[in-house]
Design an enzyme around this catalytic site. Structure first.
Site, PDB file in Angstrom:
ATOM      1  N   LYS A 131     -17.732  -0.751   4.129  1.00 33.88           N
ATOM      2  CA  LYS A 131     -18.583  -1.649   3.348  1.00 33.88           C
ATOM      3  C   LYS A 131     -19.692  -1.406   3.109  1.00 33.88           C
ATOM      4  O   LYS A 131     -20.119  -2.369   1.687  1.00 33.88           O
ATOM      5  CB  LYS A 131     -18.215  -2.813   4.019  1.00 33.88           C
ATOM      6  CG  LYS A 131     -17.895  -4.535   3.077  1.00 33.88           C
ATOM      7  CD  LYS A 131     -16.905  -5.414   3.309  1.00 33.88           C
ATOM      8  CE  LYS A 131     -16.958  -6.678   2.494  1.00 33.88           C
ATOM      9  NZ  LYS A 131     -17.051  -8.031   2.901  1.00 33.88           N
TER      10      LYS A 131
ATOM     11  N   GLN B 291      -9.496  -6.219  11.422  1.00 32.78           N
ATOM     12  CA  GLN B 291      -9.124  -4.208  10.729  1.00 32.78           C
ATOM     13  C   GLN B 291      -9.652  -3.407  10.534  1.00 32.78           C
ATOM     14  O   GLN B 291      -9.993  -2.745   9.092  1.00 32.78           O
ATOM     15  CB  GLN B 291      -9.463  -5.487   8.765  1.00 32.78           C
ATOM     16  CG  GLN B 291      -8.141  -6.235   8.741  1.00 32.78           C
ATOM     17  CD  GLN B 291      -7.815  -7.041   7.529  1.00 32.78           C
ATOM     18  OE1 GLN B 291      -8.855  -7.116   6.450  1.00 32.78           O
ATOM     19  NE2 GLN B 291      -6.483  -7.369   7.386  1.00 32.78           N
TER      20      GLN B 291
ATOM     21  N   MET C 126      23.835   9.219   2.975  1.00 27.35           N
ATOM     22  CA  MET C 126      24.222  10.007   3.618  1.00 27.35           C
ATOM     23  C   MET C 126      23.975  10.374   4.767  1.00 27.35           C
ATOM     24  O   MET C 126      24.966  11.684   5.433  1.00 27.35           O
ATOM     25  CB  MET C 126      22.881  11.329   2.733  1.00 27.35           C
ATOM     26  CG  MET C 126      22.256  12.678   3.564  1.00 27.35           C
ATOM     27  SD  MET C 126      23.488  13.175   2.412  1.00 27.35           S
ATOM     28  CE  MET C 126      22.720  14.172   0.840  1.00 27.35           C
TER      29      MET C 126
ATOM     30  N   GLU D   5       0.733  -0.834  -0.287  1.00 29.33           N
ATOM     31  CA  GLU D   5      -0.455  -0.537  -0.020  1.00 29.33           C
ATOM     32  C   GLU D   5       0.867   1.688  -0.119  1.00 29.33           C
ATOM     33  O   GLU D   5       0.283   2.591  -0.652  1.00 29.33           O
ATOM     34  CB  GLU D   5      -1.143   0.159   1.389  1.00 29.33           C
ATOM     35  CG  GLU D   5      -1.655  -1.240   1.449  1.00 29.33           C
ATOM     36  CD  GLU D   5      -2.342  -3.075   2.022  1.00 29.33           C
ATOM     37  OE1 GLU D   5      -2.006  -3.075   1.002  1.00 29.33           O
ATOM     38  OE2 GLU D   5      -0.748  -2.731   1.858  1.00 29.33           O
TER      39      GLU D   5
END
Length: 568
Positions: free
Chosen positions: A171, A122, A480, A59
């Site tokens: 949903k 979830q 760096m 994601e």
């Protein structure tokens, strides 16, 4: 085709169908995403309606890909992720887009409305979690509200200072039926004219400009975001004013434009940083005066009156106190400024001074007889692509070398993580950049640390046959961070040098991506030409010196003219 049910004069469609219709109404060509339980109704509609979804492998990758697409096109990038970990995985990319003002609409799945607040499987309060990293966020609890909410999201993403907007989609709302909304989608384009007060403020800037002996222009990402690069170059040339850019403003003036002094700030050019310290009038268009550009506010532009044009009122006087300020879109402001007569151009002595500084302490490096230097590889890529490629970078030393040595020619040509500095940005952002302009060469410069953060997206290159050339500059370190340890922590290289690395050839092979190496014995231009002629994704591995530093450098808290390593 969307499945529809006749009901009088209106059609009834599901929330998921309404969502896809809204995306089509807003001319969304594709979205980047990853499916999950809470977004199954949407993905089923994507399948049946043949809407283009690019399946990233994480994601965070979806969010960065949408950023890359948005940064190249100026359009709104769209991502779709599921609830809970799907949404939280995307937050880094959302924050990156917020810092760099990239327009994005983030669609997150959510548990059904009846389960919200129950700690369901979830479930995550993504609205609370993203308030600080979005321009706005919404949770749709009624299917009938969906179309108008999406209109508002797209409008906000593109209005004023652009940025990400999140829409949370339970949903059951996606599965429920609603009447089709046939009202035209909001354009989100601000067609309003400059107000009298804004014109008066711009006139005051013009009046000051006529009196200035040492004027300087600073162009930032806001110029490119408003598609005003040509107007900015026109203004600089009409008034004959030298120009400094930010990292995200590179390409607004061509790299070889005689008025262009280079990127300013921590790893900027000597000419640009000296111009900041010597100018008597500084006009900033579209830059937010961040700390990498202005390491010490109290010592910045000590002889100058400062004018600031920015679309975001919150940026005015936030860091550098200004004497003249205009809250306006860069394009509209520059159009107005260009319509004014030029009564006095910069003094020849000032122009000569800035030109002389361009010849002093130039970006340079010492070649090595045994190993390729990163700078010479970047220069070679610049020659082979004629400075025309879409250039994507990850974050680190290579990012600064690219800023210094690639010959940029166009606004929005450089796609990089500026404000948040997100390692792992590069590979997925390059995917978005390629979809933004498939016919254009896309080159990704990445370090050995950054590529390991999102290497799973190599699968997208292979699966979608994306002709992206990855230049992996491998110094076997977090370069760096290691440089800062060397400069400021007595070379105590704590956890920044890799004693073990993956076999990058096998990594590329595992994903079905072509692998090549560049070595000191190669004719760089010839070999790169051959590689770029191949219509294939490729990982091009380059071993570079472990202790190569990025110079010049301004230490935190120092003035812009206090540059380290000018002649190293």
């Amino acid at each position: 085709m969307l499945a529809k049910q006749s009901d009088g004069e209106q059609n009834r469609i599901s929330g998921a169908e309404s969502l896809i219709k809204s995306l089509n109404d807003h001319d969304v060509e594709l979205l980047f995403g990853y499916p999950g339980g809470a977004v199954l109704p949407i993905y089923d509609t994507i399948f049946t309606s043949s809407f283009t979804n690019i399946l990233t492998r994480h994601e965070q990758g979806a969010a960065h890909a949408a950023e890359g697409y948005a940064k190249v096109t100026g359009k709104t990038g769209v991502i779709l992720v599921t609830s809970g970990p799907g949404a939280s995985n995307a937050i880094t990319g959302i924050a990156d887009a917020m810092m760099d003002s990239a327009p994005m609409v983030v669609l997150t799945g959510q548990v059904g409305t009846g389960a919200i607040g129950t700690h369901a499987f979830q479930e995550l309060d993504v609205i609370s979690m993203t308030k600080a990293v979005t321009k706005a966020n919404f949770q749709v609890t009624q299917t009938s509200d969906l179309a108008r909410t999406l209109d508002k999201a797209f409008e906000i993403a593109q209005s004023g200072r652009k940025g990400p907007v999140l829409v949370d989609l339970p949903k059951d709302v996606m599965a429920s039926m609603t009447f089709e909304d046939n009202q035209p989608a909001c354009s989100g384009v601000d067609d309003s004219e400059l107000m009298a007060e804004q014109k008066n403020q711009l006139n005051a800037i013009l009046a000051k400009l006529k009196l200035a002996e040492k004027p300087l222009l600073l162009f930032g990402a806001g110029v490119g975001a408003s598609n005003a690069g040509e107007l900015a170059a026109e203004f600089a040339h009409k008034w004959q004013i030298p120009v400094v850019s930010t990292l995200l403003g590179l390409g607004i003036l061509k790299n070889d434009d005689p008025l262009f002094l280079g990127m300013g700030g921590m790893h900027g050019s000597y000419a640009s940083n000296m111009a900041f310290q010597e100018c008597d009038f500084l006009l900033n268009v579209g830059s937010r005066f961040d700390d990498r550009l202005v390491p010490n506010v109290s010592k910045f532009a000590p002889n100058a009156e400062v004018a600031h044009v920015d679309v975001d009122t919150n940026e005015i006087d936030r860091i550098v106190t200004t004497q003249y300020s205009v809250v306006a879109d860069a394009k509209k402001a520059l159009e107005y400024l260009n319509n004014a007569p030029v009564e006095k151009t910069s003094s020849q002595a000032w122009l000569q001074r800035t030109q002389d500084n361009k010849t002093k302490h130039t970006f340079h490096y010492s070649k090595d007889d045994d190993v390729l230097k990163p700078q010479e590889v970047i220069e070679a890529v610049g020659r082979v692509t004629n400075g025309e490629a879409t250039v994507v970078t990850d974050v680190g030393q290579h990012q600064m070398w690219v800023a210094q040595f690639y010959p940029f020619k166009h606004q929005r040509q450089l796609v990089t993580s500026g404000g948040l500095g997100t390692m792992g940005f590069g590979l997925p952002a390059a995917i978005g950049a390629k979809y933004a302009d498939p016919k254009k060469d896309v080159v990704l410069f990445v370090g050995d640390g950054g590529i390991q953060m999102t290497s799973e997206e190599l699968e997208v290159l292979a699966a979608e046959k994306l002709n992206i050339k990855i230049i992996l500059l491998n110094n076997r370190a977090l370069g760096m961070v290691r440089q800062w340890q060397d400069e400021f922590y007595d070379k105590r290289r704590s956890q920044t040098v890799f004693t073990h690395q993956p076999d990058f050839e096998k990594l590329a092979s595992a994903y079905g991506v072509a692998y090549y190496e560049l070595t000191k014995n190669d004719d760089l231009d010839s070999k790169l030409n051959k590689l770029f002629e191949k219509d294939e994704p490729a990982l091009i591995h380059v071993s570079i010196p472990e202790l190569e530093q990025v110079y010049p450098m301004i230490a935190p808290g120092s003035a812009n003219d206090e540059m380290m390593g000018l002649d190293k």
